[in-house]
Design a protein around this motif. Structure first.
Motif, PDB file in Angstrom:
ATOM      1  N   ALA A 110       0.832  -1.211   0.008  1.00  0.00           N
ATOM      2  CA  ALA A 110       0.205  -0.036   0.031  1.00  0.00           C
ATOM      3  C   ALA A 110       0.943   1.221  -0.035  1.00  0.00           C
ATOM      4  CB  ALA A 110      -0.927   0.174   1.065  1.00  0.00           C
ATOM      5  N   CYS A 165      -4.496   0.975   6.402  1.00  0.00           N
ATOM      6  CA  CYS A 165      -3.823   0.118   5.605  1.00  0.00           C
ATOM      7  C   CYS A 165      -3.993  -1.268   6.171  1.00  0.00           C
ATOM      8  CB  CYS A 165      -2.595   0.581   5.256  1.00  0.00           C
ATOM      9  SG  CYS A 165      -2.198   1.892   4.231  1.00  0.00           S
ATOM     10  N   ALA A 222      -3.667  -0.747  -2.053  1.00  0.00           N
ATOM     11  CA  ALA A 222      -4.425   0.445  -1.524  1.00  0.00           C
ATOM     12  C   ALA A 222      -3.619   1.739  -1.649  1.00  0.00           C
ATOM     13  CB  ALA A 222      -4.839   0.126  -0.266  1.00  0.00           C
TER      14      ALA A 222
END
Length: 90
Positions: free
Chosen positions: A5, A74, A33
């Motif tokens: 992420a 996250c 992400a």
């Protein structure tokens, strides 16, 4: 490869943010992400992030506070912390 992420702390970065986000999502593999941690922007930073389709978390101003909020959002085991005015090469 492990899932990763990216967390981008931002404060009034509407001009720089789109290039940063575009470069992040162009990576191979792309991040699972991308989180923009906004510290109270008064320009179009949040709108730019939302238009890019990334998660936005908002909170108090302060890079450390913003990074902590972004990382907390996250779930990936690897998290890249990157400034909004940075553009990763492919």
């Amino acid at each position: 490869m492990r899932s990763w992420a990216a967390v981008v702390p931002a404060l009034d970065e509407q001009d720089a943010l789109p290039a940063c986000l575009e470069a992040l999502t162009a990576q191979d593999p792309p991040p699972a992400a991308v989180v923009v941690a906004d510290g109270g922007s008064t320009d179009g930073t949040v709108d730019a992030a939302e238009q890019a389709g990334v998660l936005v978390v908002t909170g108090a101003t302060g890079r450390g506070v913003q990074l902590a909020a972004g990382v907390a959002a996250c779930r990936e085991p690897v998290v890249l912390l990157i400034h909004a005015d940075a553009v990763l090469a492919k």
